[in-house]
Write a protein that holds these residues in place. Sequence first.
Motif, PDB file in Angstrom:
ATOM      1  N   ARG A 229       0.668  -1.208   0.010  1.00  0.00           N
ATOM      2  CA  ARG A 229      -0.268  -0.033   0.010  1.00  0.00           C
ATOM      3  C   ARG A 229       0.835   1.163   0.057  1.00  0.00           C
ATOM      4  NH1 ARG A 229      -3.045  -2.505   5.177  1.00  0.00           N
ATOM      5  NH2 ARG A 229      -0.909  -3.097   5.498  1.00  0.00           N
ATOM      6  N   THR A 230       2.015   0.945   0.589  1.00  0.00           N
ATOM      7  CA  THR A 230       3.094   2.198   0.668  1.00  0.00           C
ATOM      8  C   THR A 230       4.419   2.138  -0.063  1.00  0.00           C
ATOM      9  OG1 THR A 230       4.033   1.669   2.594  1.00  0.00           O
ATOM     10  CG2 THR A 230       2.043   2.906   2.629  1.00  0.00           C
ATOM     11  N   GLY A 231       4.604   0.938  -0.199  1.00  0.00           N
ATOM     12  CA  GLY A 231       6.118   0.537  -0.755  1.00  0.00           C
ATOM     13  C   GLY A 231       7.089   0.611   0.105  1.00  0.00           C
ATOM     14  N   ARG A 232       6.678   0.895   1.441  1.00  0.00           N
ATOM     15  CA  ARG A 232       7.608   0.955   2.387  1.00  0.00           C
ATOM     16  C   ARG A 232       8.210  -0.392   3.010  1.00  0.00           C
ATOM     17  NH1 ARG A 232       7.254   1.512   8.288  1.00  0.00           N
ATOM     18  NH2 ARG A 232       5.067   1.048   8.172  1.00  0.00           N
ATOM     19  N   LEU A 233       9.556  -0.476   3.324  1.00  0.00           N
ATOM     20  CA  LEU A 233       9.940  -1.545   3.888  1.00  0.00           C
ATOM     21  C   LEU A 233       9.403  -1.767   5.278  1.00  0.00           C
ATOM     22  CD1 LEU A 233      12.277  -3.877   3.862  1.00  0.00           C
ATOM     23  CD2 LEU A 233      13.834  -2.115   4.677  1.00  0.00           C
ATOM     24  N   LEU A 234       9.032  -2.784   5.777  1.00  0.00           N
ATOM     25  CA  LEU A 234       8.564  -3.045   7.037  1.00  0.00           C
ATOM     26  C   LEU A 234       9.460  -3.899   8.057  1.00  0.00           C
ATOM     27  CD1 LEU A 234       4.711  -3.889   6.388  1.00  0.00           C
ATOM     28  CD2 LEU A 234       5.718  -1.837   7.038  1.00  0.00           C
ATOM     29  N   ASP A 235      10.117  -4.717   7.181  1.00  0.00           N
ATOM     30  CA  ASP A 235      10.970  -5.393   8.312  1.00  0.00           C
ATOM     31  C   ASP A 235      12.115  -6.197   7.124  1.00  0.00           C
ATOM     32  OD1 ASP A 235      12.355  -7.037  10.452  1.00  0.00           O
ATOM     33  OD2 ASP A 235      10.800  -8.486  10.266  1.00  0.00           O
ATOM     34  N   ARG A 236      13.080  -6.743   7.807  1.00  0.00           N
ATOM     35  CA  ARG A 236      14.248  -7.262   7.028  1.00  0.00           C
ATOM     36  C   ARG A 236      15.231  -8.029   8.125  1.00  0.00           C
ATOM     37  NH1 ARG A 236      17.660  -3.405   3.587  1.00  0.00           N
ATOM     38  NH2 ARG A 236      18.833  -3.023   5.802  1.00  0.00           N
ATOM     39  N   GLN A 237      15.315  -9.406   7.935  1.00  0.00           N
ATOM     40  CA  GLN A 237      16.019 -10.184   8.849  1.00  0.00           C
ATOM     41  C   GLN A 237      17.161 -11.047   7.933  1.00  0.00           C
ATOM     42  OE1 GLN A 237      15.627 -10.089  12.032  1.00  0.00           O
ATOM     43  NE2 GLN A 237      13.843  -8.585  12.063  1.00  0.00           N
ATOM     44  N   ARG A 238      18.098 -11.050   8.709  1.00  0.00           N
ATOM     45  CA  ARG A 238      19.028 -12.209   8.105  1.00  0.00           C
ATOM     46  C   ARG A 238      18.694 -13.591   8.553  1.00  0.00           C
ATOM     47  NH1 ARG A 238      24.297 -14.814   9.136  1.00  0.00           N
ATOM     48  NH2 ARG A 238      24.111 -14.298  11.232  1.00  0.00           N
ATOM     49  N   THR A 239      18.551 -14.885   7.509  1.00  0.00           N
ATOM     50  CA  THR A 239      18.382 -15.861   8.026  1.00  0.00           C
ATOM     51  C   THR A 239      19.493 -16.863   7.817  1.00  0.00           C
ATOM     52  OG1 THR A 239      16.894 -17.920   7.306  1.00  0.00           O
ATOM     53  CG2 THR A 239      17.532 -16.340   5.589  1.00  0.00           C
ATOM     54  N   GLU A 240      19.507 -17.625   8.855  1.00  0.00           N
ATOM     55  CA  GLU A 240      20.591 -18.680   8.868  1.00  0.00           C
ATOM     56  C   GLU A 240      20.184 -20.129   8.591  1.00  0.00           C
ATOM     57  OE1 GLU A 240      22.607 -18.793  12.729  1.00  0.00           O
ATOM     58  OE2 GLU A 240      23.491 -16.514  12.246  1.00  0.00           O
ATOM     59  N   ALA A 241      18.850 -20.163   7.767  1.00  0.00           N
ATOM     60  CA  ALA A 241      18.279 -21.413   7.433  1.00  0.00           C
ATOM     61  C   ALA A 241      19.129 -22.273   6.817  1.00  0.00           C
ATOM     62  CB  ALA A 241      16.856 -21.178   6.713  1.00  0.00           C
ATOM     63  N   GLY A 242      19.387 -23.589   6.760  1.00  0.00           N
ATOM     64  CA  GLY A 242      20.174 -24.547   6.203  1.00  0.00           C
ATOM     65  C   GLY A 242      21.499 -24.076   6.173  1.00  0.00           C
ATOM     66  N   HIS A 243      22.061 -23.251   7.224  1.00  0.00           N
ATOM     67  CA  HIS A 243      23.566 -22.845   7.294  1.00  0.00           C
ATOM     68  C   HIS A 243      24.447 -24.136   7.126  1.00  0.00           C
ATOM     69  CE1 HIS A 243      24.313 -24.310  11.561  1.00  0.00           C
ATOM     70  NE2 HIS A 243      23.173 -23.960  11.645  1.00  0.00           N
ATOM     71  N   SER A 244      24.085 -25.250   7.542  1.00  0.00           N
ATOM     72  CA  SER A 244      25.005 -26.553   7.451  1.00  0.00           C
ATOM     73  C   SER A 244      25.131 -26.983   5.881  1.00  0.00           C
ATOM     74  CB  SER A 244      24.737 -27.674   8.080  1.00  0.00           C
ATOM     75  OG  SER A 244      23.319 -28.156   7.838  1.00  0.00           O
ATOM     76  N   LEU A 245      24.471 -26.529   5.011  1.00  0.00           N
ATOM     77  CA  LEU A 245      24.474 -26.747   3.588  1.00  0.00           C
ATOM     78  C   LEU A 245      25.928 -26.503   2.986  1.00  0.00           C
ATOM     79  CD1 LEU A 245      20.945 -25.961   2.334  1.00  0.00           C
ATOM     80  CD2 LEU A 245      21.935 -28.360   2.558  1.00  0.00           C
ATOM     81  N   ASP A 246      26.386 -27.110   2.123  1.00  0.00           N
ATOM     82  CA  ASP A 246      27.390 -26.902   1.202  1.00  0.00           C
ATOM     83  C   ASP A 246      26.854 -25.807   0.103  1.00  0.00           C
ATOM     84  OD1 ASP A 246      26.198 -29.093   0.103  1.00  0.00           O
ATOM     85  OD2 ASP A 246      28.131 -29.580  -1.077  1.00  0.00           O
ATOM     86  N   HIS A 247      27.753 -25.043  -0.335  1.00  0.00           N
ATOM     87  CA  HIS A 247      27.430 -23.921  -1.323  1.00  0.00           C
ATOM     88  C   HIS A 247      26.251 -23.091  -0.838  1.00  0.00           C
ATOM     89  CE1 HIS A 247      26.904 -22.453  -5.384  1.00  0.00           C
ATOM     90  NE2 HIS A 247      25.533 -22.301  -5.542  1.00  0.00           N
ATOM     91  N   ARG A 248      25.161 -23.508  -0.546  1.00  0.00           N
ATOM     92  CA  ARG A 248      23.802 -22.752   0.153  1.00  0.00           C
ATOM     93  C   ARG A 248      23.774 -21.559  -0.675  1.00  0.00           C
ATOM     94  NH1 ARG A 248      22.863 -18.717   4.098  1.00  0.00           N
ATOM     95  NH2 ARG A 248      20.989 -19.167   5.159  1.00  0.00           N
TER      96      ARG A 248
END
Length: 286
Positions: A229-248
């Motif tokens: 509705r505004t184009g505004r950034l509401l949230d941003r978070q770094r994710t470590e999901a699957g951090h044990s994967l190679d290449h990832r």
Amino acid sequence: MADRFDLSTPSERWLWKKDTLREPTLLQSFAFDEVNKHLYVLQLRRGGAAAGDLCLNRLDFQGKRLGHMELRGFGHGVAMGVQHGSDGTVWIWTEADAKDGYGRGVTRFRFFDGAVRTRDDVKVRHPIPGSTGNQPSVCTASRRIAVRHRVDGKPRYRIWDLADFVARDYSEPIADFAQTGAHPDPDIPFQGYALHGDHLYQLAGTAYDAKTNPPARRGNTYLSCLDIRTGRLLDRQRTEAGHSLDHREPEGLAVRQGAGGQLCLGLASGAVGQRRFSIYYKPHKA
């Protein structure tokens, strides 16, 4: 549709190191058919990036491949969507009419196992004339479609009521705003997005690299949320999901309406020529 996903919630694993895609390349994007319990996954065909040649896989919800299609001259596959027609027809939305490997428009078509489609035998839509890098995302809950695109090289989003869009009436978009906030470093590659209600979710990051993005730091992948509705950034978070994967390498973002609602994140792993994919998800905010 005011609720949004809590990006700070730890991600949970759904599919892990699957090697069932037709091509040995990275997944690019994916989308859900909740009615028939199908997962659709786009990949670039081997050697097909410059021409925009894609492979569309149909999987079950355990990751088993049920069929595939070849899409020649369509694009890069950054995002896609699934639509259920009033007569039960399942439509697949992708970019189309590739130039320099990216779609100048979008299209929809039905899935037929083993079929080959070209840019000449689908009806390509050009809702933003002169734009490049068109990539669609469908929200099945709100019955809307978004098209990420570039105008003068700058990425933007435009969103329509899906019924209007299907009727080729592009005159009254619901929203039109610039892409923003995908990553703290604007030079980090954009890797996918998904529309859900009044919010649009973005994915950005790179594969592990010994010098600039070492596995010990658990990656530079970020998820973000914009208010359409505004184009505004509401949230941003770094994710470590699957951090044990190679290449990832982060690849693709989609919303699953079932199971209470899930924001699903794709991750590629494995060596060149032997890629695998994993999917993690964040449950809907209560």
